[in-house]
Design a protein around this motif. Structure first.
Motif, PDB file in Angstrom:
ATOM      1  N   UNK A 114       0.827  -1.211   0.000  1.00 31.45           N
ATOM      2  CA  UNK A 114       0.000   0.000   0.000  1.00 31.45           C
ATOM      3  C   UNK A 114       0.858   1.257   0.000  1.00 31.45           C
ATOM      4  N   UNK A 115       1.870   1.297   0.883  1.00 33.76           N
ATOM      5  CA  UNK A 115       2.751   2.466   0.943  1.00 33.76           C
ATOM      6  C   UNK A 115       3.587   2.576  -0.321  1.00 33.76           C
ATOM      7  N   UNK A 116       4.061   1.442  -0.847  1.00 34.65           N
ATOM      8  CA  UNK A 116       4.849   1.453  -2.082  1.00 34.65           C
ATOM      9  C   UNK A 116       4.017   1.953  -3.249  1.00 34.65           C
ATOM     10  N   UNK A 117       2.770   1.507  -3.325  1.00 39.60           N
ATOM     11  CA  UNK A 117       1.879   1.961  -4.400  1.00 39.60           C
ATOM     12  C   UNK A 117       1.638   3.462  -4.321  1.00 39.60           C
ATOM     13  N   UNK A 118       1.508   3.964  -3.096  1.00 42.05           N
ATOM     14  CA  UNK A 118       1.301   5.402  -2.909  1.00 42.05           C
ATOM     15  C   UNK A 118       2.518   6.187  -3.414  1.00 42.05           C
ATOM     16  N   UNK A 124       6.360  10.444  -5.225  1.00 42.26           N
ATOM     17  CA  UNK A 124       6.995  11.137  -4.114  1.00 42.26           C
ATOM     18  C   UNK A 124       7.044  10.201  -2.911  1.00 42.26           C
ATOM     19  N   UNK A 125       7.981  10.460  -2.033  1.00 35.12           N
ATOM     20  CA  UNK A 125       8.212   9.554  -0.904  1.00 35.12           C
ATOM     21  C   UNK A 125       6.972   9.455  -0.024  1.00 35.12           C
ATOM     22  N   UNK A 126       6.712   8.241   0.440  1.00 34.27           N
ATOM     23  CA  UNK A 126       5.610   7.988   1.362  1.00 34.27           C
ATOM     24  C   UNK A 126       6.170   7.250   2.566  1.00 34.27           C
ATOM     25  N   UNK A 127       5.637   7.529   3.748  1.00 36.62           N
ATOM     26  CA  UNK A 127       6.163   6.855   4.925  1.00 36.62           C
ATOM     27  C   UNK A 127       5.039   6.558   5.907  1.00 36.62           C
ATOM     28  N   UNK A 128       5.310   5.560   6.739  1.00 35.41           N
ATOM     29  CA  UNK A 128       4.388   5.161   7.784  1.00 35.41           C
ATOM     30  C   UNK A 128       5.179   5.166   9.092  1.00 35.41           C
ATOM     31  N   UNK A 129       4.807   6.073  10.001  1.00 36.51           N
ATOM     32  CA  UNK A 129       5.582   6.254  11.221  1.00 36.51           C
ATOM     33  C   UNK A 129       5.527   5.023  12.108  1.00 36.51           C
ATOM     34  N   UNK A 133       3.099  -4.418  11.735  1.00 35.65           N
ATOM     35  CA  UNK A 133       2.004  -5.201  11.206  1.00 35.65           C
ATOM     36  C   UNK A 133       1.915  -5.276   9.705  1.00 35.65           C
ATOM     37  N   UNK A 134       1.990  -4.183   8.968  1.00 36.44           N
ATOM     38  CA  UNK A 134       1.656  -4.283   7.559  1.00 36.44           C
ATOM     39  C   UNK A 134       2.690  -4.998   6.705  1.00 36.44           C
ATOM     40  N   UNK A 135       3.907  -5.166   7.199  1.00 35.05           N
ATOM     41  CA  UNK A 135       4.962  -5.706   6.344  1.00 35.05           C
ATOM     42  C   UNK A 135       5.077  -7.220   6.409  1.00 35.05           C
ATOM     43  N   UNK A 136       4.632  -7.832   7.481  1.00 35.48           N
ATOM     44  CA  UNK A 136       4.749  -9.284   7.582  1.00 35.48           C
ATOM     45  C   UNK A 136       3.870  -9.776   8.717  1.00 35.48           C
ATOM     46  N   UNK A 137       3.455 -11.044   8.679  1.00 40.16           N
ATOM     47  CA  UNK A 137       2.656 -11.588   9.773  1.00 40.16           C
ATOM     48  C   UNK A 137       3.388 -11.511  11.107  1.00 40.16           C
ATOM     49  N   UNK A 147       9.158   1.707  11.414  1.00 40.16           N
ATOM     50  CA  UNK A 147       8.918   2.839  10.532  1.00 40.16           C
ATOM     51  C   UNK A 147       9.263   2.448   9.105  1.00 40.16           C
ATOM     52  N   UNK A 148       8.360   2.739   8.195  1.00 38.08           N
ATOM     53  CA  UNK A 148       8.526   2.370   6.802  1.00 38.08           C
ATOM     54  C   UNK A 148       8.673   3.623   5.946  1.00 38.08           C
ATOM     55  N   UNK A 149       9.679   3.628   5.088  1.00 42.32           N
ATOM     56  CA  UNK A 149       9.872   4.709   4.129  1.00 42.32           C
ATOM     57  C   UNK A 149       9.935   4.096   2.735  1.00 42.32           C
ATOM     58  N   UNK A 150       9.051   4.548   1.847  1.00 45.80           N
ATOM     59  CA  UNK A 150       9.028   4.095   0.454  1.00 45.80           C
ATOM     60  C   UNK A 150       9.393   5.275  -0.439  1.00 45.80           C
ATOM     61  N   UNK A 151      10.493   5.120  -1.187  1.00 45.44           N
ATOM     62  CA  UNK A 151      11.016   6.206  -2.018  1.00 45.44           C
ATOM     63  C   UNK A 151      10.872   5.807  -3.488  1.00 45.44           C
ATOM     64  N   UNK A 152      10.239   6.656  -4.305  1.00 47.19           N
ATOM     65  CA  UNK A 152      10.070   6.293  -5.720  1.00 47.19           C
ATOM     66  C   UNK A 152      11.388   6.330  -6.479  1.00 47.19           C
ATOM     67  N   UNK A 153      11.524   5.433  -7.437  1.00 47.38           N
ATOM     68  CA  UNK A 153      12.648   5.447  -8.367  1.00 47.38           C
ATOM     69  C   UNK A 153      12.150   6.131  -9.635  1.00 47.38           C
ATOM     70  N   UNK A 154      12.660   7.317  -9.899  1.00 47.79           N
ATOM     71  CA  UNK A 154      12.157   8.118 -11.017  1.00 47.79           C
ATOM     72  C   UNK A 154      13.173   8.197 -12.144  1.00 47.79           C
ATOM     73  N   UNK A 155      12.657   8.095 -13.371  1.00 48.26           N
ATOM     74  CA  UNK A 155      13.496   8.237 -14.561  1.00 48.26           C
ATOM     75  C   UNK A 155      12.742   9.090 -15.568  1.00 48.26           C
ATOM     76  N   UNK A 156      13.370  10.180 -16.007  1.00 42.00           N
ATOM     77  CA  UNK A 156      12.730  11.121 -16.925  1.00 42.00           C
ATOM     78  C   UNK A 156      11.389  11.618 -16.385  1.00 42.00           C
TER      79      UNK A 156
END
Length: 427
Positions: A114-118, A124-129, A133-137, A147-156
């Motif tokens: 969910x955070x990666x999709x966002x 733009x970077x999305x994070x969950x403070x 729970x959401x990453x694994x059982x 704390x989760x930080x998802x950073x987009x990989x952007x090209x052009x």
């Protein structure tokens, strides 16, 4: 008789308080400096990794890049997801876990999706403070949050994937941290694009141009000639080596925050690297706040010493333009020293089967580096070998007005002094 008031002045801090304050400030400065070094080390290792030849196995390359991140930052999980054009989905390509949080690979196909999709959708970077729970059982059983930080990989300007970092405690990500991990993502993007080009370049001619965005044209041509199969070993060549180094950058790094230091370096390299390429040079190394370039290897051109001196003059011109363009940001004014030498070197792919890069070695390289260390602000020093090669070429050198002979220089490791000339150019 008047009694003297010996009550201590409470408005003035005691010596003990001053010592505590000084110690606190010292520790803060030390932590900032160490963190800055750590971040620059990450970027440097990722940049160096771009020059690895094992791009045919992109998964292994991505895992090595993720390992660099884990080497410097304590994360329980770090992963790379790329967008699959065919399935129109983000797919997990590489990941590394803390052994205490290891899970089968299939569990990670939907890891923090969910955070990666966002992050991917909004580019733009999305994070969950509190990501317990959401990453694994297993994470659901943890008492403490993550704390989760998802950073987009952007090209052009378009997201092509996401870098996920899971920290073991609740963390508030500040602007500097997010900006730094965005720089890390940029380096991984370059690897992702390069690996994709590598797999296609034998079938599509236009991949040559795209590959040259990451390597100089001569190195790209060498890769194509060898059909991607690079072997250890070298050949003896006559080459011209150029070293350029920013003057006083250590002091600059201490005066500015780490985000500004990284921005300044990125701006510097993005302006200087094309100058090397325009003059048919090879960018051999990024040296923290400097560069090493080679003219004449792997492909020799006519008048390589001429090209090297022309590149040096252009570098100083580019730096002046950069200084003027960045005055509104109140960035430091950058000065550079340059040393150039011509001589015999061994040029080739050096290292191990797992880690090799194209470079040149030999005494000619050492001499170039040592005279660079003696150059003043915006000064270009060349050896007698460079001047004689240019004189023999009998061609004009763009921007050159004269050579000025300097007193013989005594350099480390050589018994006899060097005959060195200063390049005079329009200032």
């Amino acid at each position: 008789m008047r009694r003297e008031n010996k009550t201590p002045n409470k408005s003035r801090p005691s010596t003990m308080d001053e010592k505590k304050l000084f110690k606190k400030q010292y520790l803060k400065m030390r932590d900032l400096y160490e963190n800055k070094i750590k971040e620059l080390s990450v970027i440097r290792e990722l940049v160096d990794m771009l020059r690895l030849t094992g791009v045919s196995d992109r998964i292994a390359l991505f895992r090595e890049q993720l390992q660099v991140i884990r080497k410097y930052f304590f994360v329980t999980h770090v992963s790379l997801m790329l967008f699959n054009e065919k399935t129109q989905r983000l797919e997990m390509l590489a990941f590394l876990n803390d052994p205490a949080h290891a899970h089968p690979h299939r569990d990670y196909e939907s890891l923090c999706h969910k955070t990666a999709e966002q992050a991917f959708t909004q580019n733009q970077s999305a994070f969950m403070k509190n990501a317990a729970g959401p990453c694994s059982p297993e994470a659901e059983k943890d008492d403490g949050g993550q704390s989760l930080l998802s950073v987009p990989l952007s090209h052009n300007g378009q997201a092509i994937g996401v870098l996920n970092l899971l920290f073991p405690s609740i963390t508030r990500f500040d602007r500097n941290q997010i900006s730094f991990f965005s720089l890390v993502a940029d380096q991984i993007v370059t690897s992702a694009v390069l690996s994709r080009l590598y797999s296609q370049m034998l079938r599509e001619e236009n991949q040559r141009f795209l590959l040259s965005r990451f390597f100089s044209k001569n190195v790209a041509r060498e890769i194509l000639k060898r059909k991607g199969i690079l072997r250890l070993g070298g050949d003896r060549k006559r080459a011209t080596i150029l070293f350029a180094d920013l003057r006083g950058f250590t002091a600059i790094s201490e005066r500015f925050d780490e985000e500004t230091v990284v921005d300044v370096l990125n701006d510097f390299f993005s302006h200087i690297t094309p100058t090397i390429f325009r003059n048919e040079g090879t960018l051999d190394k990024l040296l923290g706040d400097g560069i090493m370039a080679v003219f004449g290897a792997p492909i020799s051109h006519a008048h390589d010493p001429v090209r090297a001196v022309e590149a040096a003059i252009e570098i100083i011109e580019e730096l002046r333009l950069l200084n003027r363009a960045r005055r509104d940001k109140q960035w430091p004014e950058l000065k550079i020293g340059i040393g150039i030498n011509t001589g015999d070197v061994v040029a080739g792919y050096i290292g191990s089967d797992d880690h090799i890069n194209y470079t040149v070695i030999g005494d000619a390289v050492n001499v170039a580096q040592r005279i660079e260390s003696m150059a003043g602000d915006d000064e270009i020093l060349v050896t007698r070998a460079v001047k004689e090669a240019i004189d023999e070429a009998g061609t004009d050198v763009r921007g050159l007005t004269a050579f000025t002979a300097l007193p013989p220089l005594h350099v480390k490791g050589r018994e006899k002094p060097l005959t060195v000339f200063r390049v005079e150019y329009a200032r």
